[in-house]
Enzyme design. Structure first.
Site, PDB file in Angstrom:
ATOM      1  CE  LYS A   1      -7.582  -2.599   6.822  1.00 37.05           C
ATOM      2  NZ  LYS A   1      -7.536  -3.765   6.051  1.00 37.05           N
TER       3      LYS A   1
ATOM      4  CD1 TRP B   1      -1.821  -2.315   2.059  1.00 38.30           C
ATOM      5  CD2 TRP B   1      -2.740  -1.316   0.038  1.00 38.30           C
ATOM      6  NE1 TRP B   1      -2.753  -3.219   1.531  1.00 38.30           N
ATOM      7  CE2 TRP B   1      -3.526  -2.806   0.350  1.00 38.30           C
ATOM      8  CE3 TRP B   1      -3.138  -0.744  -1.065  1.00 38.30           C
ATOM      9  CZ2 TRP B   1      -4.377  -3.420  -0.456  1.00 38.30           C
ATOM     10  CZ3 TRP B   1      -4.348  -1.375  -1.767  1.00 38.30           C
ATOM     11  CH2 TRP B   1      -4.836  -2.469  -1.357  1.00 38.30           C
TER      12      TRP B   1
ATOM     13  CG  ASP C   1      -2.828   4.626   4.522  1.00 35.68           C
ATOM     14  OD1 ASP C   1      -3.609   4.543   5.360  1.00 35.68           O
ATOM     15  OD2 ASP C   1      -2.526   4.068   3.482  1.00 35.68           O
TER      16      ASP C   1
END
Length: 366
Positions: free
Chosen positions: A191, A99, A167
């Protein structure tokens, strides 16, 4: 059979949150109209939006000079929205996983990108140390938790010489964060703070609108410009376009649950305990080996494979665990093996059940 959900995301929600959401879907705010049918301009919904933003501020001690935005498109949309708003000439990125690599790739569309360090050489099993951040960069970007590989930056870096952007999709609300060290924090909700469908953005107001030297995307498209959404929040509405009401409502309920349990400090204590329990078993059990270097291990995502000489038992353990209600423990294809994600709503009892499963498998295969 009781099910124990260790999915890497979307992941378990607190049972209380599920129940309150079901009730709201049937009848929101005693209006007789369901949550997914209401107008987002009703007083009840505007109050919910305001309360959700305030919960973010309360839990993370977010100062008034920061905006709290709820946007669409997932964290992946922020991969290009961040450089669109902040990259004039050059940005610096720490590459600690897929990511982070994807975020850097998007930034290259807007200017020069300096990868200050990368752990790709060892399949992202560690967090790099000892790198230098160029002082002429417009910003420095990190991904704090790497779900695929089970590594995490578990602290707020000091003395970052440029705008600092993170992030925090998969570890936000799992520990205290000093928001004042960052120019911006963002992430997908699926999450620790709700289901997929809404992205949180925490951004300093005074750093917006500073793109001056770039010819491409200057001025910015309306929906890409953070100022568009920040202006709406300034009016205490934060709804330039129709928001995803269901994910935001679940976020509201989840954050209230975190607050009721004692906030992020209490969550960090619980998460650290759960993580230590599982890593202790991974290290003890003769069947398994952890994949991340110990000083880089995540408290959110725990990756492990079969020990040397036991690789042939991979499918056997997967089936054994499934029979005992362990859900979502298959490792990502780039790592293999297994991954148990212990997000906020995963209970001590869930972790104990997984540990017992691992111990029973060891006894059956000695």
């Amino acid at each position: 059979m009781q099910v124990h959900n260790f999915n890497a995301g979307p992941c378990p929600l607190p049972k209380e949150v599920v129940e309150s959401t079901i009730n709201a879907i049937r009848n929101f705010d005693n209006t007789g109209v369901g949550l997914m049918e209401i107008s987002h301009r009703t007083p009840g919904w505007e109050r919910t939006m305001a309360e959700t933003r305030q919960l973010w501020r309360d839990l993370l001690n977010i100062p008034a000079e920061y905006e709290v935005l709820f946007l669409g498109g997932g964290a992946s949309t922020q991969f290009f929205t961040v450089p669109a708003n902040f990259l004039n000439k050059k940005a610096a990125y720490l590459q600690t996983g897929v990511w982070a690599k994807k975020a850097a790739k998007e930034a290259k569309l807007f200017g020069e990108v300096k990868i200050v360090a990368s752990s790709e050489d060892k399949n992202y099993t560690y967090i790099p140390q000892g790198y230098e951040i160029p002082t002429d960069a417009d910003y420095f970007h990190i991904t704090t938790n790497n779900t695929i590989y089970g590594t995490e930056i578990k602290y707020d870096m000091d003395n970052v010489p440029v705008k600092f952007i993170a992030d925090m999709s998969s570890d936000i609300m799992s520990r205290p964060v000093d928001v004042t060290k960052y120019a911006m924090i963002y992430g997908g909700a699926q999450k620790n703070v709700g289901p997929a469908g809404v992205t949180f953005v925490i951004v300093r107001k005074d750093l917006l609108g500073q793109i001056t030297d770039r010819q491409y995307m200057n001025p910015l498209p309306t929906m890409v410009d953070y100022r568009t959404h920040a202006a709406e929040e300034a009016k205490n509405i934060s709804m330039f376009n129709t928001p995803p009401v269901l994910p935001i409502f679940v976020m509201h309920e989840t954050l209230q649950w975190v607050k009721n349990l004692g906030g992020v400090e209490a969550m960090n204590k619980l998460n650290t305990k759960k993580s230590a329990m599982l890593y202790e078993e991974i290290d003890r059990n003769s069947m398994f080996v952890g994949t991340a270097e110990k000083d880089s291990r995540s408290i959110m995502n725990h990756c492990f494979v079969m020990a040397e000489g036991r690789e042939g038992l991979n499918d056997a353990f997967a089936a054994f665990a499934k029979e005992r209600g362990m859900i979502g423990i298959k490792g990502h294809r780039s790592v293999g093996g297994f991954r148990a994600s212990l997000y906020n709503a995963v209970t001590i009892e869930d972790v104990e059940a997984l540990i017992q499963c691992m111990q029973d498998f060891e006894k059956a295969n000695k």
